[in-house]
Structure formats: structure tokens, C-alpha cells
Design a protein around this motif. Structure first.
Motif, PDB file in Angstrom:
ATOM      1  N   PRO A 168      32.190 -57.550 -23.710  1.00  0.00           N
ATOM      2  CA  PRO A 168      32.449 -56.337 -24.305  1.00  0.00           C
ATOM      3  C   PRO A 168      33.915 -55.750 -24.453  1.00  0.00           C
ATOM      4  O   PRO A 168      34.770 -56.069 -23.422  1.00  0.00           O
ATOM      5  N   GLU A 169      33.977 -55.210 -25.713  1.00  0.00           N
ATOM      6  CA  GLU A 169      35.671 -54.540 -25.480  1.00  0.00           C
ATOM      7  C   GLU A 169      35.795 -53.588 -24.757  1.00  0.00           C
ATOM      8  O   GLU A 169      35.053 -52.901 -24.201  1.00  0.00           O
ATOM      9  N   LEU A 170      37.177 -53.697 -24.231  1.00  0.00           N
ATOM     10  CA  LEU A 170      37.492 -52.482 -23.314  1.00  0.00           C
ATOM     11  C   LEU A 170      38.021 -51.585 -23.930  1.00  0.00           C
ATOM     12  O   LEU A 170      38.840 -51.391 -24.738  1.00  0.00           O
ATOM     13  N   LEU A 171      37.272 -50.176 -23.930  1.00  0.00           N
ATOM     14  CA  LEU A 171      37.263 -49.187 -24.551  1.00  0.00           C
ATOM     15  C   LEU A 171      38.348 -48.179 -24.169  1.00  0.00           C
ATOM     16  O   LEU A 171      39.136 -47.208 -24.769  1.00  0.00           O
ATOM     17  N   ASN A 172      38.630 -48.296 -22.597  1.00  0.00           N
ATOM     18  CA  ASN A 172      39.442 -47.408 -22.098  1.00  0.00           C
ATOM     19  C   ASN A 172      40.363 -47.986 -20.859  1.00  0.00           C
ATOM     20  O   ASN A 172      39.720 -48.960 -20.346  1.00  0.00           O
ATOM     21  N   ASP A 173      41.456 -47.354 -20.703  1.00  0.00           N
ATOM     22  CA  ASP A 173      42.182 -47.892 -19.429  1.00  0.00           C
ATOM     23  C   ASP A 173      41.406 -47.945 -18.243  1.00  0.00           C
ATOM     24  O   ASP A 173      40.421 -46.719 -17.901  1.00  0.00           O
ATOM     25  N   LYS A 174      41.581 -48.774 -17.324  1.00  0.00           N
ATOM     26  CA  LYS A 174      40.794 -48.959 -16.126  1.00  0.00           C
ATOM     27  C   LYS A 174      41.704 -49.064 -14.749  1.00  0.00           C
ATOM     28  O   LYS A 174      42.649 -49.964 -14.859  1.00  0.00           O
ATOM     29  N   GLU A 175      41.812 -48.135 -13.855  1.00  0.00           N
ATOM     30  CA  GLU A 175      42.555 -48.355 -12.769  1.00  0.00           C
ATOM     31  C   GLU A 175      41.685 -48.356 -11.581  1.00  0.00           C
ATOM     32  O   GLU A 175      41.073 -47.172 -11.227  1.00  0.00           O
ATOM     33  N   VAL A 176      41.712 -49.440 -10.638  1.00  0.00           N
ATOM     34  CA  VAL A 176      40.852 -49.504  -9.457  1.00  0.00           C
ATOM     35  C   VAL A 176      41.595 -50.000  -8.353  1.00  0.00           C
ATOM     36  O   VAL A 176      42.674 -50.744  -8.227  1.00  0.00           O
ATOM     37  N   PHE A 177      41.080 -49.574  -7.236  1.00  0.00           N
ATOM     38  CA  PHE A 177      41.787 -49.922  -5.926  1.00  0.00           C
ATOM     39  C   PHE A 177      40.712 -50.680  -4.841  1.00  0.00           C
ATOM     40  O   PHE A 177      39.624 -50.391  -4.911  1.00  0.00           O
ATOM     41  N   ASN A 178      41.345 -51.536  -4.202  1.00  0.00           N
ATOM     42  CA  ASN A 178      40.768 -52.259  -3.219  1.00  0.00           C
ATOM     43  C   ASN A 178      41.354 -52.476  -1.974  1.00  0.00           C
ATOM     44  O   ASN A 178      42.805 -52.633  -1.960  1.00  0.00           O
ATOM     45  N   TYR A 179      40.599 -52.260  -0.871  1.00  0.00           N
ATOM     46  CA  TYR A 179      41.438 -52.059   0.470  1.00  0.00           C
ATOM     47  C   TYR A 179      41.107 -53.059   1.377  1.00  0.00           C
ATOM     48  O   TYR A 179      40.045 -53.617   1.455  1.00  0.00           O
ATOM     49  N   TYR A 180      42.289 -54.081   1.824  1.00  0.00           N
ATOM     50  CA  TYR A 180      41.847 -54.865   2.740  1.00  0.00           C
ATOM     51  C   TYR A 180      43.106 -54.798   3.963  1.00  0.00           C
ATOM     52  O   TYR A 180      43.678 -54.059   4.235  1.00  0.00           O
ATOM     53  N   ARG A 181      42.945 -56.133   4.874  1.00  0.00           N
ATOM     54  CA  ARG A 181      43.616 -55.810   6.204  1.00  0.00           C
ATOM     55  C   ARG A 181      45.082 -56.308   5.975  1.00  0.00           C
ATOM     56  O   ARG A 181      45.741 -56.271   7.112  1.00  0.00           O
ATOM     57  N   HIS A 182      45.293 -56.826   4.879  1.00  0.00           N
ATOM     58  CA  HIS A 182      46.636 -57.504   4.939  1.00  0.00           C
ATOM     59  C   HIS A 182      48.118 -56.477   4.661  1.00  0.00           C
ATOM     60  O   HIS A 182      47.565 -55.176   3.931  1.00  0.00           O
ATOM     61  N   PRO A 183      48.949 -56.723   4.947  1.00  0.00           N
ATOM     62  CA  PRO A 183      50.034 -55.711   4.619  1.00  0.00           C
ATOM     63  C   PRO A 183      50.901 -55.440   3.487  1.00  0.00           C
ATOM     64  O   PRO A 183      51.291 -54.491   3.082  1.00  0.00           O
ATOM     65  N   GLN A 184      50.624 -56.419   2.502  1.00  0.00           N
ATOM     66  CA  GLN A 184      51.236 -56.695   1.226  1.00  0.00           C
ATOM     67  C   GLN A 184      50.182 -55.865   0.271  1.00  0.00           C
ATOM     68  O   GLN A 184      48.934 -55.719   0.441  1.00  0.00           O
ATOM     69  N   VAL A 185      50.902 -55.190  -0.822  1.00  0.00           N
ATOM     70  CA  VAL A 185      50.162 -54.626  -2.091  1.00  0.00           C
ATOM     71  C   VAL A 185      50.124 -55.555  -3.111  1.00  0.00           C
ATOM     72  O   VAL A 185      51.394 -56.056  -3.469  1.00  0.00           O
ATOM     73  N   THR A 186      49.262 -55.992  -3.738  1.00  0.00           N
ATOM     74  CA  THR A 186      49.217 -57.195  -4.765  1.00  0.00           C
ATOM     75  C   THR A 186      48.531 -56.336  -5.863  1.00  0.00           C
ATOM     76  O   THR A 186      47.527 -56.061  -5.861  1.00  0.00           O
ATOM     77  N   ILE A 187      49.510 -56.507  -6.923  1.00  0.00           N
ATOM     78  CA  ILE A 187      49.137 -55.888  -8.141  1.00  0.00           C
ATOM     79  C   ILE A 187      48.759 -56.636  -9.405  1.00  0.00           C
ATOM     80  O   ILE A 187      49.326 -57.706  -9.617  1.00  0.00           O
ATOM     81  N   PHE A 188      47.672 -56.519 -10.085  1.00  0.00           N
ATOM     82  CA  PHE A 188      47.247 -57.412 -11.363  1.00  0.00           C
ATOM     83  C   PHE A 188      47.024 -56.416 -12.238  1.00  0.00           C
ATOM     84  O   PHE A 188      46.338 -55.497 -12.290  1.00  0.00           O
ATOM     85  N   LEU A 189      47.798 -56.565 -13.391  1.00  0.00           N
ATOM     86  CA  LEU A 189      47.624 -55.828 -14.797  1.00  0.00           C
ATOM     87  C   LEU A 189      47.401 -56.578 -16.110  1.00  0.00           C
ATOM     88  O   LEU A 189      48.075 -57.353 -15.971  1.00  0.00           O
ATOM     89  N   GLY A 190      46.081 -56.500 -16.350  1.00  0.00           N
ATOM     90  CA  GLY A 190      45.806 -57.149 -17.520  1.00  0.00           C
ATOM     91  C   GLY A 190      45.430 -56.424 -18.631  1.00  0.00           C
ATOM     92  O   GLY A 190      44.832 -55.519 -18.653  1.00  0.00           O
ATOM     93  N   PHE A 191      45.706 -57.150 -19.789  1.00  0.00           N
ATOM     94  CA  PHE A 191      45.325 -56.896 -21.368  1.00  0.00           C
ATOM     95  C   PHE A 191      44.306 -57.926 -22.099  1.00  0.00           C
ATOM     96  O   PHE A 191      44.768 -58.970 -22.021  1.00  0.00           O
ATOM     97  N   PRO A 192      42.933 -57.706 -22.345  1.00  0.00           N
ATOM     98  CA  PRO A 192      42.243 -58.687 -23.221  1.00  0.00           C
ATOM     99  C   PRO A 192      43.050 -59.131 -24.206  1.00  0.00           C
ATOM    100  O   PRO A 192      43.676 -58.189 -25.075  1.00  0.00           O
ATOM    101  N   ALA A 193      43.212 -60.492 -24.260  1.00  0.00           N
ATOM    102  CA  ALA A 193      44.085 -61.027 -25.393  1.00  0.00           C
ATOM    103  C   ALA A 193      43.299 -62.060 -26.169  1.00  0.00           C
ATOM    104  O   ALA A 193      42.362 -61.421 -27.110  1.00  0.00           O
ATOM    105  N   VAL A 194      43.261 -63.226 -26.396  1.00  0.00           N
ATOM    106  CA  VAL A 194      42.690 -64.064 -27.214  1.00  0.00           C
ATOM    107  C   VAL A 194      42.091 -65.638 -26.476  1.00  0.00           C
ATOM    108  O   VAL A 194      42.529 -65.580 -25.368  1.00  0.00           O
ATOM    109  N   LYS A 195      41.427 -66.201 -27.156  1.00  0.00           N
ATOM    110  CA  LYS A 195      41.000 -67.378 -26.772  1.00  0.00           C
ATOM    111  C   LYS A 195      42.258 -68.563 -27.149  1.00  0.00           C
ATOM    112  O   LYS A 195      43.300 -68.014 -27.672  1.00  0.00           O
ATOM    113  N   SER A 196      42.240 -69.489 -26.564  1.00  0.00           N
ATOM    114  CA  SER A 196      43.470 -70.556 -26.643  1.00  0.00           C
ATOM    115  C   SER A 196      43.570 -71.079 -27.943  1.00  0.00           C
ATOM    116  O   SER A 196      44.519 -71.756 -28.474  1.00  0.00           O
ATOM    117  N   SER A 197      42.497 -71.114 -28.740  1.00  0.00           N
ATOM    118  CA  SER A 197      42.172 -71.361 -30.104  1.00  0.00           C
ATOM    119  C   SER A 197      42.673 -70.616 -31.106  1.00  0.00           C
ATOM    120  O   SER A 197      42.987 -70.867 -32.314  1.00  0.00           O
TER     121      SER A 197
END
Length: 868
Positions: A682-711
Motif C-alpha cells: 500500500p502507498e505510504l501516506l505519512n512520514d514514519k519515524e521509528v526507533f529500535n534499541y540494541y546492545r551495540h554502541p553505534q547508531v545505524t540510520i536508514f531513510l527510505g522513500f518508496p520509489a519504482v520497480k527496476s522495469s
């Protein structure tokens, strides 16, 4: 040289051996030249016209063991960061970034214990630019204060990034093995010592070691060697030699008693490392030790793997290797990992029992022949790539002063006897010479995670043929190497899975190698290992595949084995349970990798309904519940000739190879696969911001925008935009690391998928900087939408993609992988050639239009350390 081994080898094996040795001899002696310039620089040049590619490498004898008063500081590695691509007296860092982009240079640098290497690989038409650039870095670096400060921050993050179980285990083992020799120090240095390095220290280090009489320069590729040698001489004519001041390396004292280290770390599985001090590369015992390492722990059917993993099922992996550097006596090492610490006693018992067997009994004739063939094949299969050839020449010269040492090595391996192997086992494998390191998971409980092609010299072209049973065959003849690469792919993967059966694709494709009506799992492994090869089974989002690389004379046998694997699997119950245990251990091990955790979390937020949200391995719950009947049903649906693309690229006759394939797969009958329809996300209708907590010291960021098929035609534009967000000359790099030090890495990517994929930007940073990094990522996205690229920027980003193509797709394996991939997902094997043409057509207006069209609603997923 064959008389000593001829009595032990079959005629077919002797022929194969002579083929390989004669080929390596011709390769080593033809078109290679070594000279020493007047200033003391050693230069090795080698012609190779298999691709329009040139690889240049500069080696400096300035590794971590030579740091003298800076031992443990990591100054050699620090120096590499500053010099590679940094400002010189002639050009700025920005100039180099633009030039690298313009010529599509694949470049990097690394530091080892005994040397630092700077290397560039380019399309051969840019040889002059690459040579000039590399020489300028070596001779004219100004050590800009801003760049020095920035790279210090980068390395501090890199040190933190290396706080992984794998690095910790190795560091503990290395410190137990070496007590005096400076090889015990980590190359990257210790944090507190590294922080003390000043610019004056760097200048003094440069003056001491960065002199031409302490350097090796290598050029391999599509050129005339005499012409290139003249260019190199002219380029370095003003580089003056200096007296060298090398520290005296202390000898490592002979170990006189067994060393045992046991400790706990925050890891998921127990690691065991057993090592024995041995020899350096100049000692003849290296050769039987290498053969013994192969027999004991290299390959699925090696002695340790057959007992510990296949029979007893008490390890996640087991392998052995013989490390023989030139600067210190090396080691023979056996490494294993187990999910249950209670298994360690039994694992040690098995290992020591096999060591005693090696000391008391001769290995079999079959084991000896197989090990030699594997070592031969390994030395041949991986040297199709010009970059690998240049690297091999450099490493061998540094270690032996002989660029043709690979030929010597192959011949000496073939002279190894059973008596040699028994002798070295008795010479080195005794308690007084042993180091045993056991690292177990911490006993304290952890809180649960919380969610808030160029064809210049190719003989043939890619051809496509539909066989009578429905198989799509892609084949391409390439006579440059006596090797063949094979890939068999099927549409499938997590796209066709549910939460209940998640991981079944991976389970099924791995089970294809676990037994057929003609062969047991052990016999399948043996078929490949006896010819020095292996077969890999892989599941992905949209497909699954089998792949192998072989020597050309083994094609008949391997086609028969592959046909048997795909058409006659039996899915034995005992093998299913063995594999289930392995997969569950791998799923658990992923918790030690912060990027894997963060990426899975991101996909679960980006895709709420589409199966792309599912992990390839599956979950503990889903894998635990998969049955034999479900695996068999999945196989029956997807492993069908009508759903199969078979790619074969390499040294063969085109007419003959078609006949061979038809003969091998004649019993593979089609059931006319009907693949299920997959509902779109389904289409993404609103921006979404979520957090996950783990035991590692680094902060890993993923910012994604729904785009296209490779065709979609906009896919090409997004691949250009990918370059705008990736690489050292990208806009994103300049924003995050150009002037400041905010991240360890940051880049964008657009995957090729059957269904709609996202354009993703990922970065890893510290907890104190992550909010600022997120602001910058979003700002650069908005900038792309509001500000048009310059003509120069656009052309640079496009040319980088086009110029890197011949570098990344040199080998049969590279090329067959791409052709089969695009054919399998429905784009056609010609897609990549068309892709390059379409990249060239992208305009500034396209970039801005596509950015405005897709970069609106986003998912921001941040994984970070748990709060204290």
C-alpha cells in the motif's frame, strides 16, 4: 618436475595439473617486466589485454610492525587515511574527488602489518590521469590540518566499528600467540595511543619511510609495458631517495609451555581458536602445512567439518588455515564456533584426536590429490580479475621479492608427499607450542530488544536459447582463461513467502545440496572439492540460485552433478534437522551485527504487507516450524525448467556446450510452474519515524522513500541519484565528512527488484551526532529537489557509472551473475548494456523531476544503543 608425483595421480589429474602449470608459467613469464629506477623504486609492469582496464598499486614498507616508537598508535593506518586522496602541493582534495569521479576510478588504500598500499583501477584510456594522481599523493602530500583532524575522527569511529565479536576474538588470540614481536599490536592502534598522534609525528613518519627506495610500484592491464614503464620513470624522476631508518624487529621467543586463555564477551556463540607456532614464507615446511590445513579444515568435506558439523552437529563452522608471513614465524590455526558452550570439551577432543591422527598416520592418497587440486584451482580461478593479478604480484614481491612466486608455490605444493605432512605434524603440533583461546558469551542476561561490459577481446557474445524442456540457457564463450562459471537461478525468494513459512526458500535451496537419488550430501560436496571448487546455494528477495566456478575440463562432471541436484533431491529428514540447526544458529549470530539488525528493522517498517519485509533466513519461529512436506511442496512449485535460467560463461565450444547442457538436463521435466500473484505494498501516506534499541554502541540510520520497480524508466534516473548520495565525491560525503567528521559511512542505493523498491540512504554514526546526521540527510534530499545539478556534476555522476563497468565486470563469474540476474527477474540479459545507454540519456531535469516525484513520504528507522 612431474616425475615425483606422477605415480600418485590419475592420467586425467596429471593432464589437468600440466594444463594449469603450463598456463601459469606462460602467464608469469609473458608480458611481465621488473626494473629498479635510479631513485631506488622497484617497478613491476605486466600486460593483460583481457579487459579495457588498468590497475595501479603503490606499496610502501610502512606497516604497523615498523612504527618504532609509535607502536600501538596506528600511525601507519592514520597516514594512509590522510594521504589517499588528500590535498597536495599541486591540487586540492576537491580536485581529486572530481577527477576520480570523471574517470570512474575504483580506488582505495589499506594498511597491513608490513606495508601500506594505495591503488587505483580505471578504464585503460585514463591511465595517464590515474598515474599522475597516485604519484602526486605519494610525492606531494601537504598534510592539511583540517584533513588530519577530520580523518582522526573517522578512525576513532572505525576503531569503535571494530568492536565486534569477530575482531575481539582475533585480537585476543593474536595477543596470546605473540608476546614480544610487534605483530601483536592491532594495525588500527589503541584508542588512547592513537589520540596522541600529532601533525609533527605524521611529518616525521613521512620523512622516515615515504621514500622511493622503500616503495614498490605495480601496473597491470591493457597497455604496452615498454610505454608504461617510460611513463612511470618520467612521473617519478624528481622523487628523491633518502636513507632508510628501520627499527630492528625483536624475534619472538620460542614458546616453552602451553598457553590457555578463557574469557567472556558480549557475544551470541562460543568461539574456540587453537594455534601452533610454525614457520615463515621462506621455509619449505610451509607447503605441507598448507596441504594439511586443506585436509583438516578447508571445505565441507574436510575432516573437521565432516565430524563436527555434519556428523555430530555441534559447531556452526570449523576451518583451519596456515598463516606464513615473511616478517615473523607464522601459525597453524583451527577455528570453530558453537551455539552451546557445553560442546567445547567434545569439540576439543575431536580436534586433538584429528591432530594425533595426522601425527601417527599418513593421510590418504585421495585426500592428498584432492587438496593439491583445490589449491591449484584456487590459485587460478581468482586471478581473472586484473585487480587481483596486480594485488598478487604486489603481495608476493613484498613477501619474497619474486613477482612470479605464485608459479613456484603451485609447483612446490605438487611436490608435497604424505611423509612431508606427517613430519610437519609431528614437528609443530605439540603442547609446548600450543595456544588455546576459548571465548564464551557473558553469563549475565541481556534485556530483550525494544521497538519504539566491454567485449574487446572476448571471443563470443551472450547468446540465449530456450531448451525443449523450458530451461532458458544463456552462454558466452571466453577463451582468455581455462575456467567456466555457471549459475542456475529460479524466480522465487522471500517475495513468495509468508510470515508462517518465512525462510523456506533459503531452507529449500540449501537442501538441494543435501542429497539426491544418486548422491548423498557428503558425495555432492566431494564432487566439487575433488576438483578444487565448491557450489553455493543462495536465496534472495526475488530469486534463488546455485553457482560454481570450475576449470574447463571438469564441465561434463559438474553439469551432471548440477542436473542431479535440481532434478532429483530427496530432502532426507536427518539432513533437514542438521540444516535447521545451522540456520537457527545463523539467525542468532546476526544479533552480533548492528547493521543486519538495523536493516531488518527498517524493512519491517518500510513494508507493512509486502513480503519484502521478511528476512531471507527467516525467524526462529518460522524456521523451527517448517516441515519436510512444505520444503518438498516449495521445491515442486518453483524448481521447474520453465522457471530456470542457466548461465554458462567461459572457455568452451558454443555448439558443444549446448549439446552438453541438453544431455545433462534431459531428465528434468517441466511441470509448467504458475507463480502466485503478489499484491503491491500500500502507498505510504505519512512520514514514519521509528526507533529500535540494541546492545551495540553505534547508531545505524536508514531513510527510505518508496520509489519504482527496476522495469520503470525512472529507475535509470534513480541510479544516477544513487551516485549523488554515494562515494567520496558525492554531495552526501561532502556534507557528512568533507569538512566535519560526523559518520563512519553514509551512502544511498536503489535496488533492482521485481516489485516497487525504495530509494534508501543509510549512515552509521555516534549517539551524540545522530540527530544532526538525520537533519543533514533530509536537507540533502530537499536540496536535490530544489537545486538543479550543474552540467559538470551530472556528467561526473554518469561517467562514474559508465567507467566503472569494465572494472566491476571483468570475470566470467561477474558477467554470468549479471546476465542471469536480469533475465531471471524479467528484464532480460541485455538489460545492463541498455542500462548504460539509458544512464547516458539522463538529464538535469530528469534528476529534479524524479526527486520531486518520489522523495516525499519517507520511513526513518533508527537503531541505537539502549539507554542506561
Amino acid at each position: 618436475m612431474f616425475t615425483k608425483i606422477k605415480q600418485n595421480l590419475t592420467p586425467k589429474f596429471i593432464f589437468c595439473l600440466m594444463l594449469i602449470l603450463s598456463w601459469t608459467t606462460l602467464r608469469a613469464q609473458d608480458d611481465i617486466m621488473k626494473v629498479t629506477l635510479d631513485n631506488g623504486m622497484t617497478v613491476v609492469v605486466k600486460e593483460n589485454h583481457t579487459a579495457e582496464v588498468v590497475s595501479l598499486r603503490a606499496y610502501v614498507r610502512s606497516g604497523s610492525i615498523y612504527e618504532g616508537k609509535y607502536l600501538g598508535c596506528g600511525i601507519s593506518h592514520y597516514f594512509e587515511h590522510i594521504l589517499a586522496g588528500g590535498t597536495t602541493t599541486n591540487h586540492t582534495e576537491d580536485y581529486f574527488n572530481k577527477l576520480k569521479q570523471k574517470i570512474g576510478a575504483s580506488y582505495n588504500a589499506y594498511t597491513s602489518r608490513d606495508h601500506t598500499c594505495y591503488y587505483l583501477t580505471v578504464n585503460s584510456k585514463y591511465l595517464d590521469e590515474a598515474l599522475s594522481m597516485l604519484a602526486d599523493w605519494l610525492m606531494n602530500c601537504v598534510f592539511d590540518s583540517t584533513e588530519i583532524a577530520r580523518e582522526k575522527g573517522v578512525i576513532l569511529k572505525e576503531i569503535l566499528m571494530r568492536e565486534t565479536p569477530r575482531h575481539k576474538v582475533w585480537e585476543i588470540f593474536n595477543n596470546a600467540l605473540y608476546k614480544v614481536h610487534p605483530t601483536k599490536y592491532p594495525i588500527i592502534g589503541y584508542t588512547e595511543l592513537f589520540k596522541k598522534i600529532t601533525r609533527d609525528d605524521i611529518l616525521a613518519y613521512y620523512d622516515r619511510l615515504y621514500t622511493p627506495n622503500n616503495m614498490l610500484f605495480i601496473a597491470v592491464g591493457d597497455f604496452n609495458k615498454d610505454t608504461v614503464l617510460l611513463k612511470i620513470k618520467e612521473t617519478f624522476k624528481d622523487f628523491e631517495r633518502k636513507p632508510l631508518d628501520f627499527p630492528i624487529l625483536p624475534a619472538e621467543p620460542r614458546q616453552v609451555s602451553k598457553r590457555v586463555v578463557e574469557t567472556e564477551l558480549d557475544i551470541s556463540a562460543t568461539s574456540l581458536a587453537i594455534g601452533y607456532h610454525t614457520v615463515n614464507i621462506s621455509d619449505g615446511d610451509m607447503y605441507p602445512l598448507d596441504v594439511l590445513a586443506n585436509v583438516l579444515g578447508e571445505g565441507k568435506n574436510s575432516r573437521l567439518n565432516k565430524i563436527l558439523k555434519q556428523k555430530k552437529q555441534i559447531v556452526n563452522y570449523a576451518y583451519s588455515y596456515s598463516h606464513t608471513p615473511h616478517y615473523v614465524n607464522g601459525s597453524f590455526v583451527i577455528r570453530t564456533e558453537t551455539s552451546d558452550p557445553q560442546n567445547v570439551v567434545e569439540i576439543k577432543h575431536v580436534i586433538f584426536n584429528e591432530i594425533e591422527k595426522a601425527k601417527k598416520k599418513y593421510i590418504s592418497e585421495y585426500e592428498l590429490k584432492k587438496a593439491k587440486k583445490q589449491i591449484l584451482a584456487e590459485n587460478l580461478l581468482y586471478e581473472q580479475d586484473i585487480r587481483v593479478q596486480a594485488s598478487s604480484i604486489g603481495r608476493y614481491w613484498i613477501a619474497t621479492k619474486d613477482p612470479n612466486f605464485s608459479e613456484i608455490y603451485v609447483r612446490r605444493i605438487q611436490q608435497v608427499t604424505k611423509e612431508d605432512i606427517k613430519r610437519v605434524a609431528n614437528k609443530y603440533f605439540h603442547d609446548e607450542n600450543m595456544v588455546v583461546v576459548t571465548i564464551k558469551p557473558s553469563s549475565s542476561e541481556k534485556p530483550p530488544l525494544k521497538e519504539t561490459v566491454s567485449e574487446k577481446v572476448s571471443v563470443g557474445r551472450v547468446q540465449k536459447l530456450k531448451l525443449d524442456n523450458g530451461i532458458t540457457l544463456l552462454f558466452k564463450r571466453n577463451l582468455n582463461f581455462p575456467t567456466i562459471s555457471i549459475k542456475a537461478a529460479f524466480k522465487g525468494g522471500t517475495r513468495y513467502e509468508t510470515e508462517e513459512d518465512n525462510g523456506i526458500t533459503n531452507f529449500m535451496v540449501e537442501m538441494l545440496l543435501r542429497g539426491t537419488r544418486k548422491r548423498t550430501a557428503e558425495e555432492i560436496v566431494e564432487e566439487f572439492e575433488r576438483i578444487g571448487s565448491s557450489v553455493n546455494a543462495t536465496a534472495e528477495k526475488d530469486r534463488f540460485h546455485l553457482a560454481t566456478d570450475i576449470l574447463r575440463d571438469d564441465i561434463d562432471r559438474i553439469l551432471d552433478v548440477l542436473a542431479d541436484i535440481v532434478s532429483n533431491p530427496t530432502f532426507p529428514d536427518d539432513e533437514i534437522e542438521k540444516l535447521r540447526k545451522e540456520i537457527l544458529a545463523n539467525i542468532k549470530r546476526q544479533q552480533d551485527d548492528p547493521r543486519t539488525i538495523a536493516k531488518q528493522f527498517f524493512h519491517q517498517q518500510l513494508y507493512t504487507e509486502h513480503p519484502y519485509r521478511l528476512p531471507t533466513l527467516g525467524t526462529e519461529k518460522s524456521v523451527s516450524g517448517i516441515t519436510r512436506e512444505e520444503i518438498r511442496a516449495y521445491y515442486e512449485r518453483y524448481v521447474d525448467p520453465s522457471n530456470m535460467v542457466l548461465g554458462i560463461f567461459g572457455d568452451f565450444d558454443e555448439v558443444t556446450i549446448v549439446a552438453k547442457v541438453k544431455g545433462a538436463f534431459r531428465g528434468f521435466k517441466s511441470k509448467e510452474t504458475l507463480l502466485p500473484e503478489i499484491s503491491p505494498e500500500p502507498e505510504l501516506l505519512n512520514d514514519k519515524e521509528v526507533f529500535n534499541y540494541y546492545r551495540h554502541p553505534q547508531v545505524t540510520i536508514f531513510l527510505g522513500f518508496p520509489a519504482v520497480k527496476s522495469s520503470d524508466k525512472d529507475y535509470y534516473v534513480l541510479k544516477v541519484i544513487q551516485n549523488i548520495f554515494s562515494g567520496n565525491y558525492s554531495r552526501l560525503h561532502q556534507a557528512l565528512r568533507g569538512e566535519r567528521d560526523l559518520v563512519y559511512y553514509g551512502y544511498g542505493y536503489q535496488r533492482a527488484n521485481i516489485d516497487r523498491a525504495a530509494f534508501v540512504i543509510s549512515a552509521q554514526t555516534s549517539q551524540k551526532n545522530y540527530e544532526e546526521v538525520v537533519v543533514i540527510l533530509k536537507r540533502e534530499v530537499e536540496r536535490l529537489k530544489s537545486e538543479s545539478l550543474t552540467d559538470e556534476e551530472l556528467e561526473g555522476f554518469k561517467q562514474e557509472i559508465i567507467n566503472l563497468y569494465p572494472i566491476y565486470y571483468q570475470t566470467n563469474a561477474d558477467q554470468v551473475s549479471q546476465a542471469v540476474f536480469y533475465e531471471t527477474i524479467g528484464l532480460g540479459y541485455q538489460f545492463f548494456d541498455e542500462f548504460l545507454n539509458n544512464i547516458q540519456k539522463v538529464t538535469k531535469e530528469d534528476v529534479q523531476r524524479v526527486a520531486r516525484k518520489y522523495f516525499n513520504k519517507s520511513v526513518l528507522a533508527v537503531s541505537m544503543p539502549e539507554s542506561e
